[in-house]
Write a protein that holds these residues in place. Sequence first.
Motif, PDB file in Angstrom:
ATOM      1  N   LYS A  47      -3.144  11.042  11.202  1.00  0.00           N
ATOM      2  CA  LYS A  47      -3.883  11.169   9.922  1.00  0.00           C
ATOM      3  C   LYS A  47      -3.177  11.223   8.882  1.00  0.00           C
ATOM      4  N   ILE A  48      -2.162  12.136   8.896  1.00  0.00           N
ATOM      5  CA  ILE A  48      -1.074  12.426   7.765  1.00  0.00           C
ATOM      6  C   ILE A  48      -0.309  11.135   7.374  1.00  0.00           C
ATOM      7  N   ASN A  49       0.279  10.498   8.770  1.00  0.00           N
ATOM      8  CA  ASN A  49       1.064   9.606   8.507  1.00  0.00           C
ATOM      9  C   ASN A  49       0.097   8.381   7.914  1.00  0.00           C
ATOM     10  N   GLU A  50      -1.183   8.127   8.350  1.00  0.00           N
ATOM     11  CA  GLU A  50      -1.679   7.139   7.816  1.00  0.00           C
ATOM     12  C   GLU A  50      -2.088   7.286   6.247  1.00  0.00           C
ATOM     13  N   ALA A  51      -2.516   8.498   5.784  1.00  0.00           N
ATOM     14  CA  ALA A  51      -2.509   8.716   4.405  1.00  0.00           C
ATOM     15  C   ALA A  51      -1.396   8.182   3.620  1.00  0.00           C
ATOM     16  N   ILE A  52      -0.171   8.780   4.128  1.00  0.00           N
ATOM     17  CA  ILE A  52       1.190   8.499   3.433  1.00  0.00           C
ATOM     18  C   ILE A  52       1.464   6.919   3.482  1.00  0.00           C
ATOM     19  N   MET A  53       1.217   6.498   4.525  1.00  0.00           N
ATOM     20  CA  MET A  53       1.464   5.172   4.575  1.00  0.00           C
ATOM     21  C   MET A  53       0.375   4.062   3.683  1.00  0.00           C
ATOM     22  N   ALA A  54      -0.376   4.682   3.541  1.00  0.00           N
ATOM     23  CA  ALA A  54      -1.620   3.843   2.923  1.00  0.00           C
ATOM     24  C   ALA A  54      -1.425   3.827   1.292  1.00  0.00           C
ATOM     25  N   LEU A  55      -0.739   5.163   0.855  1.00  0.00           N
ATOM     26  CA  LEU A  55      -0.108   5.564  -0.408  1.00  0.00           C
ATOM     27  C   LEU A  55       1.151   4.496  -0.592  1.00  0.00           C
ATOM     28  N   LEU A  56       1.661   4.281   0.186  1.00  0.00           N
ATOM     29  CA  LEU A  56       3.039   3.487   0.045  1.00  0.00           C
ATOM     30  C   LEU A  56       2.813   2.082   0.126  1.00  0.00           C
ATOM     31  N   LEU A  57       1.728   1.611   0.767  1.00  0.00           N
ATOM     32  CA  LEU A  57       1.444   0.443   0.957  1.00  0.00           C
ATOM     33  C   LEU A  57       0.756  -0.033  -0.420  1.00  0.00           C
ATOM     34  N   GLU A  58      -0.054   0.658  -1.010  1.00  0.00           N
ATOM     35  CA  GLU A  58      -0.707   0.447  -2.147  1.00  0.00           C
ATOM     36  C   GLU A  58       0.131   0.421  -3.474  1.00  0.00           C
ATOM     37  N   PHE A  59       1.371   1.292  -3.430  1.00  0.00           N
ATOM     38  CA  PHE A  59       2.466   1.451  -4.193  1.00  0.00           C
ATOM     39  C   PHE A  59       3.123  -0.053  -4.400  1.00  0.00           C
ATOM     40  N   HIS A  60       3.412  -0.635  -3.241  1.00  0.00           N
ATOM     41  CA  HIS A  60       4.235  -1.802  -3.167  1.00  0.00           C
ATOM     42  C   HIS A  60       3.485  -2.957  -3.416  1.00  0.00           C
ATOM     43  N   TYR A  61       2.316  -3.012  -3.034  1.00  0.00           N
ATOM     44  CA  TYR A  61       1.672  -4.384  -2.902  1.00  0.00           C
ATOM     45  C   TYR A  61       0.074  -4.271  -3.755  1.00  0.00           C
ATOM     46  N   ASP A  62      -0.322  -5.432  -4.253  1.00  0.00           N
ATOM     47  CA  ASP A  62      -1.479  -5.518  -4.796  1.00  0.00           C
ATOM     48  C   ASP A  62      -2.667  -5.370  -3.882  1.00  0.00           C
ATOM     49  N   LYS A  63      -3.723  -5.189  -4.656  1.00  0.00           N
ATOM     50  CA  LYS A  63      -5.014  -5.313  -3.638  1.00  0.00           C
ATOM     51  C   LYS A  63      -5.459  -6.432  -2.973  1.00  0.00           C
ATOM     52  N   ASP A  64      -5.305  -7.567  -3.729  1.00  0.00           N
ATOM     53  CA  ASP A  64      -5.843  -8.625  -2.833  1.00  0.00           C
ATOM     54  C   ASP A  64      -5.005  -9.037  -1.630  1.00  0.00           C
ATOM     55  N   GLU A  65      -3.434  -8.618  -1.815  1.00  0.00           N
ATOM     56  CA  GLU A  65      -2.704  -9.012  -0.363  1.00  0.00           C
ATOM     57  C   GLU A  65      -2.954  -8.013   0.640  1.00  0.00           C
ATOM     58  N   ILE A  66      -3.366  -6.692   0.311  1.00  0.00           N
ATOM     59  CA  ILE A  66      -3.892  -5.872   1.208  1.00  0.00           C
ATOM     60  C   ILE A  66      -5.262  -6.013   1.908  1.00  0.00           C
ATOM     61  N   LEU A  67      -6.090  -6.535   1.224  1.00  0.00           N
ATOM     62  CA  LEU A  67      -7.353  -7.154   1.428  1.00  0.00           C
ATOM     63  C   LEU A  67      -7.305  -8.190   2.362  1.00  0.00           C
ATOM     64  N   GLU A  68      -6.490  -9.291   1.917  1.00  0.00           N
ATOM     65  CA  GLU A  68      -6.277 -10.424   3.153  1.00  0.00           C
ATOM     66  C   GLU A  68      -5.516  -9.967   4.365  1.00  0.00           C
ATOM     67  N   ALA A  69      -4.766  -9.039   4.172  1.00  0.00           N
ATOM     68  CA  ALA A  69      -4.033  -8.621   5.548  1.00  0.00           C
ATOM     69  C   ALA A  69      -5.159  -7.947   6.344  1.00  0.00           C
ATOM     70  N   TYR A  70      -6.195  -7.249   5.807  1.00  0.00           N
ATOM     71  CA  TYR A  70      -7.266  -6.581   6.467  1.00  0.00           C
ATOM     72  C   TYR A  70      -8.186  -7.370   7.131  1.00  0.00           C
ATOM     73  N   LEU A  71      -8.519  -8.657   6.356  1.00  0.00           N
ATOM     74  CA  LEU A  71      -9.320  -9.606   6.888  1.00  0.00           C
ATOM     75  C   LEU A  71      -8.805 -10.241   8.078  1.00  0.00           C
ATOM     76  N   ASN A  72      -7.363 -10.552   8.291  1.00  0.00           N
ATOM     77  CA  ASN A  72      -6.844 -11.160   9.541  1.00  0.00           C
ATOM     78  C   ASN A  72      -6.499 -10.204  10.598  1.00  0.00           C
ATOM     79  N   GLU A  73      -6.206  -8.727  10.378  1.00  0.00           N
ATOM     80  CA  GLU A  73      -5.891  -7.864  11.138  1.00  0.00           C
ATOM     81  C   GLU A  73      -7.000  -7.095  11.927  1.00  0.00           C
TER      82      GLU A  73
END
Length: 409
Positions: free
Chosen positions: A247-273
């Motif tokens: 859960k700690i890794n998940e939270a850190i990596m979520a923050l990093l993902l949001e830092f590097h990529y925009d919301k729409d790109e993250i949402l598109e990846a979620y829809l496919n994963e």
Amino acid sequence: MASKKAKKSSGQRAGDKKERSPARWRKYVAPVVTGLTLMLIAYVFYLDVNVREQFEGKRWAVPASVYARPLELYPGMRLTRQQLLDELHSLGYQRGPSADGVGSFKVEGRHVTLVTRPFQFWDGQEASRRIELSFEDASLGGIRDIPGNQPLPLVRLEPQLIAKIYPGHNEDRILVRLDQVPQALITALLATEDRNFYQHHGVAPLSILRAAWVNLRARRTVQGGSTLTQQLVKNFYLTNERTLWRKINEAIMALLLEFHYDKDEILEAYLNEIYLGQDGQRSIHGFGLAARFYFGRPLQELRLSQLAMLVGMVKGPSYYDPRRHPERATARRNLVLRSLAKQQLIDEEQLQTASGEGLGVVPGTPSGITRYPAFMELVRRQLYRDYRDDDLRSDGMQIFTTLEPVAQA
């Protein structure tokens, strides 16, 4: 006297030693804190490299798709109306009183009106079009473009998918771009799973606390506090183990993902994963494939009730499997619809219409079984002479064959 002084001096030294002990420990605190901070920075940097490498590289291994021949329609060809209807049925077109949406058709005497699906052929993209076909006995008399009322010399229907060549981990998906996803699906997903998706930065502390309080009162897990970004991280990068470290890794990596990529790109990846079911050894990932697997139609053609069912399955694809547990799936779907109405995202009429519909799930087929095994064996032999195994199993290749599915039926 000398003895008393000696004792006094000894007592003073003991007291001085006690007073100096905290000071001695304090001088080690700063280096220890500095070391731990550097270790944390190094670990976050390590996670950051992993996040970016996987997200910017080849995200998914997409299986090769093997297709039958596309049906080319032209005036004068030998084709009966029934043969065309059989072809449309095998492609999952829906018959109705009108042909208004993509993948639908209507029949009036010798005339068939249909709206074709867009498809990427080997020689380019074929756009969707609304056409009318007229039959004469055992042949196709003419093709007319309805909006322009112009005769057409040739129209191609998309080919039937007859088999896939899966990667070693047996994950399957149909990749979709965000602009190909129905807005109703995005609305339902965010309303159900993460209402503040476009406001948070990967982690929502208030949602976590609220979920913890609800679960504590219920004495069981009834609500999750993970954001869509955290769910994506868990599915894309991590395992399903339930540990504090994960859960700690998940939270850190979520923050990093949001830092590097925009919301729409993250949402598109979620829809496919996102994982949405199991077909024998084949894992169903992403809403694009789930639409085909459960409804036999492309995602863009699904109704509100069907989209709500898929969103409801995110919570538990096995528990809410519509083929094994239709009552649970229906109840969960209706809960999603009521949530949309409560948030004023759909009106009362839409709620009542969608809630009153059946699930509309197509019968399941045995996993990995093709209806044309002998033909596919010949195809595989030829493919493995010309291509590497990894290319066939991971690059999402389209393979077009000469198989006539109507003749083979």
